[in-house]
Scaffold this motif. Sequence first.
Motif, short mmCIF file in Angstrom:
data_model
loop_
_atom_site.label_atom_id
_atom_site.label_comp_id
_atom_site.label_asym_id
_atom_site.label_seq_id
_atom_site.Cartn_x
_atom_site.Cartn_y
_atom_site.Cartn_z
N THR A 38 -28.65 -30.67 -35.79
CA THR A 38 -29.20 -31.71 -36.66
C THR A 38 -28.06 -32.54 -37.26
O THR A 38 -28.14 -33.76 -37.36
CB THR A 38 -30.04 -31.08 -37.80
OG1 THR A 38 -31.07 -30.28 -37.21
CG2 THR A 38 -30.69 -32.15 -38.66
N ASN A 44 -28.07 -26.34 -37.01
CA ASN A 44 -29.52 -26.24 -37.24
C ASN A 44 -29.86 -25.43 -38.49
O ASN A 44 -30.98 -24.92 -38.62
CB ASN A 44 -30.20 -25.61 -36.02
CG ASN A 44 -30.02 -26.41 -34.76
OD1 ASN A 44 -29.39 -25.94 -33.82
ND2 ASN A 44 -30.53 -27.63 -34.73
N ASP A 47 -32.94 -26.60 -40.16
CA ASP A 47 -34.16 -26.18 -39.46
C ASP A 47 -34.51 -24.74 -39.78
O ASP A 47 -35.68 -24.39 -39.92
CB ASP A 47 -33.98 -26.35 -37.94
CG ASP A 47 -33.67 -27.78 -37.55
OD1 ASP A 47 -34.41 -28.68 -37.99
OD2 ASP A 47 -32.69 -28.00 -36.83
#
Length: 326
Positions: A38, A44, A47
């Motif tokens: 990201t 991530n 996430d």
Amino acid sequence: MLEYAIFAVTFVLALLIAVIYLYPGSSKPTSIPGLEPTTKEDGNLTDISRAGSLHEFLIDLHKKFGNIVSFWMGQTFVVSIASPELFKEHQGVFDRPPLKDLKKQIIEVIKERKKNRPKTGEEILIDIILEKTEDEEIQLSDSIAFVVGGFHTTANLLTWAFYFLASHQDVQQKLYEEIQSVLGKEDVDHTNIGELVYLRQVQDETLRCAVVAPWAARFQDFDSELGGHKIPKNVSLFWGLFFVFDPDRFSPENTKKRPALAFSPFGFAGKRICPGYRFSYAEASVCMVTLLKKFKVHMVEGQVVIPVHGLVTHPADEIWITISKR
């Protein structure tokens, strides 16, 4: 004109380098499907946070991409696998990261116990370990194994076991009948614990449903191939162990039909299994049998239990039960 051309080329190259550096584009070292980072710095992690936990993140990731997936923990590329076949295929030499805080605390306790040796009859577990070996590495490793296996994991296993028994009175009754049939007025010990077959089924089903240990992580320092994909060295690889509470799924008949490595709550048979798994089962068995011989357990009405998945799965809030004398 020449100066303008040089300036234009330099500007375009600088812009291209800036875009490559700032934009979190793909730099996957393998063909494994998964998420792009990201952001360049966090990978991530956002996430994972949004999913609620690493466990829940991995469940969603494997549902979307299959049994072998990839993602980024910060700037570290990580691979996760979630099938018995891939667990079996993935072999090698691994090194687990140390539990730094726990290690530091246990070292301090060991130093204190060595300095102030207890009187006979006042020894605790760590004193027994110190008596058995003078090797400091073994002393530390054994202490960590017993602390983690005997407190953190087993305590959460017992928490969830009594929750499931309280919420499944038929299972609790069947277990009580086995305890009475096998033990009568005797206590559970090493001579009869193996006869409590249904008790072990309840414990295994608790481990499956509560996902007490949701994943394991390993680190390989060599190139390999897994599931048709290249796994470069220095990649962290997760083993996802998480893929209606019914202890009969672990009956001797059903266990024979289960694929190898389909259920491995304490690791995998051989050198990779937790060295304290027998101790954990025995400890949980003594506690469960001792209490269930004398008491019935019941749920507190209206209680909502929410699991929190971390290193060990635990309830978000305390689980409350009531007891009644048999």
